[in-house]
Design an enzyme around this catalytic site. Structure first.
Site, short mmCIF file in Angstrom:
data_model
loop_
_atom_site.label_atom_id
_atom_site.label_comp_id
_atom_site.label_asym_id
_atom_site.label_seq_id
_atom_site.Cartn_x
_atom_site.Cartn_y
_atom_site.Cartn_z
N GLY A 330 31.69 40.44 35.09
CA GLY A 330 31.73 41.40 36.15
C GLY A 330 33.09 42.12 36.74
O GLY A 330 34.02 41.70 36.06
N ASP A 331 33.05 41.56 37.99
CA ASP A 331 34.50 41.73 38.80
C ASP A 331 35.36 40.71 39.19
O ASP A 331 35.92 40.51 40.22
CB ASP A 331 34.23 43.03 39.70
N GLU A 332 34.54 39.87 38.21
CA GLU A 332 35.41 38.09 38.57
C GLU A 332 36.36 37.73 37.59
O GLU A 332 35.83 37.97 36.79
CB GLU A 332 33.80 36.98 38.55
#
Length: 419
Positions: A330-332
């Site tokens: 994801g956006d991690e």
């Protein structure tokens, strides 16, 4: 797959030994046939020569004993035939008178077994006794019968056997020389090809090739084998590239090219093991993009992908070369700093990463997006003693920073030994 030889089976002969035996057989048969043919022809010629010689000798003896037959002088006849027969290859001379009664005779004494053997050979191989009439004024006064001894024939026979043996010896020598030349011209290229085949099978040395040789068939065999090796080497290279690509895909994020969670956790565990041995610290930065879902929902997935690629490039540029930056999903994102001499250094690096997010990210359609990141920092062994605990501590610190103020960073609050 080649089946092993059954137990107790005789060893297979080598190609060299088979060809050498074939050469010896060919040489033996060729020399033997040539020698036998030559002896047969020579025997026929000698038989004809011996027959003519006996006829001439019989006539000569007839002329010699003619007077003795006319006058009935047996002693003169015996001396005359003995004087001539002793100088010729004659075994026996018998002179009879006009009535067919014995008149004079001469016979060569047999003193040894060799002489008896010569006499037997002569009786078989040479023409039978030659008989000629003795005429006086056109009247038959007697006849002369001459039987050959066979010494010349026996000597020729021994010479023929000696020639055969000498020819066989020369043939063996010639076969040996020929086999050595055969070894250089045939066996050596085959051994070289077998050596390359063994190297390919045992060591996977597909880069080896068979050298050109002078014999056309063997050279064609080598060319075909080299072509097969070319295909195998190309197949092996393709397989290596595919394996490398699969390994890369298994350990890297397809969008950003950064290591993925699997590789990051594996390398984090190894780093912690080394740190436990050396007593050094390892810092973990857990990064999360603020309001990424809004960008993805409002501007589309293409814009979201561009934002993630931009974030990855900026974080990677901020990290030292020895550190590891990964996309966890994801956006991690996560970054590992090993070894970390001072805990304060992790905070400075986190501030540097946040500073790189200040400029807006340009999207493919030309629009720009402002992005902020929240970062949680955990240090081994201050905040956790294993990889899972360190990631959880950094993740919790990141969420506290996001709740306190998006676009900020915080240290983990957990103490050493607690997850």
């Amino acid at each position: 797959m080649r089946q092993p030889a059954p137990p107790g089976s005789p060893p297979r002969p080598t190609l060299q030994s088979v060809l050498r035996r074939a050469h010896l057989r060919l040489a033996f048969v060729a020399v033997a046939m040539a020698a036998v043919s030559l002896i047969v022809v020579a025997v026929i010629a000698l038989r004809a020569y011996a027959g003519n010689n006996l006829n001439l000798l019989a006539r000569s003896l007839g002329y010699t004993v003619e007077a003795a037959l006319v006058f009935g002088d047996r002693i003169a006849a015996a001396e005359a035939i003995g004087l001539i027969a002793n100088k010729e290859d004659v075994a026996e001379v018998i002179v009879t008178d006009g009535k067919g009664l014995p008149f004079a005779a001469w016979q060569l004494p047999v003193h040894s077994a060799i002489a008896r053997f010569e006499r037997e050979v002569a009786g078989i191989a040479l023409p039978g006794p030659v008989t000629t009439m003795v005429l006086h004024d056109g009247i038959v006064v007697g006849q002369v019968e001459v039987r050959g001894q066979g010494s010349q024939f026996f000597g020729f026979l021994l010479g023929g056997i000696g020639g055969i043996l000498a020819g066989l010896a020369i043939s063996v020598l010639g076969a040996y020389v020929s086999s050595q030349r055969l070894l250089r011209n045939i066996i050596a290229p085959l051994r070289a090809l077998a050596g390359v085949a063994h190297a390919v099978r045992r060591e996977r040395a597909f880069e080896q090739r068979v050298e050109p040789v002078a014999i056309a068939e063997l050279n064609q065999l080598g060319d075909d084998f080299n072509a097969l090796l070319d295909e195998l080497e190309e197949w092996q290279n393709t397989l290596r590239e595919e394996n490398a690509s699969l390994e890369y895909q298994a350990n890297h994020d397809a969008l950003t090219g950064l290591p993925n969670r699997v590789q990051f956790e594996s390398r984090l565990e190894r780093a912690l093991s080394r740190a436990a041995e050396t007593g050094q610290r390892v810092a973990l930065l857990y990064l999360d993009c603020d309001r990424f879902k809004e960008v993805n929902d409002c501007l589309g997935h293409e814009a979201g992908d561009a934002v993630l690629i931009g974030i990855a490039a900026r974080v990677r540029a901020q990290m030292p070369e020895a550190d590891l930056v990964a996309r966890l999903g994801g956006d991690e994102f996560a970054a590992m700093l090993a070894p970390m001499r001072e805990v304060a250094s992790a905070g400075r690096i986190a501030e540097g990463v946040l500073a790189t997010m200040a400029p807006t990210i340009v999207l493919p359609d030309g629009r720009t997006v402002a992005i902020t990141m929240s970062i949680g920092v955990a240090v081994y062994p201050d905040h956790a003693t294993d990889a899972i605990g360190l990631m959880r501590a950094a993740d919790a610190a990141m969420y506290r920073a996001k709740r306190a103020r998006p676009g900020s960073w915080q240290f983990a609050e957990s103490v050493a030994g607690q997850a």
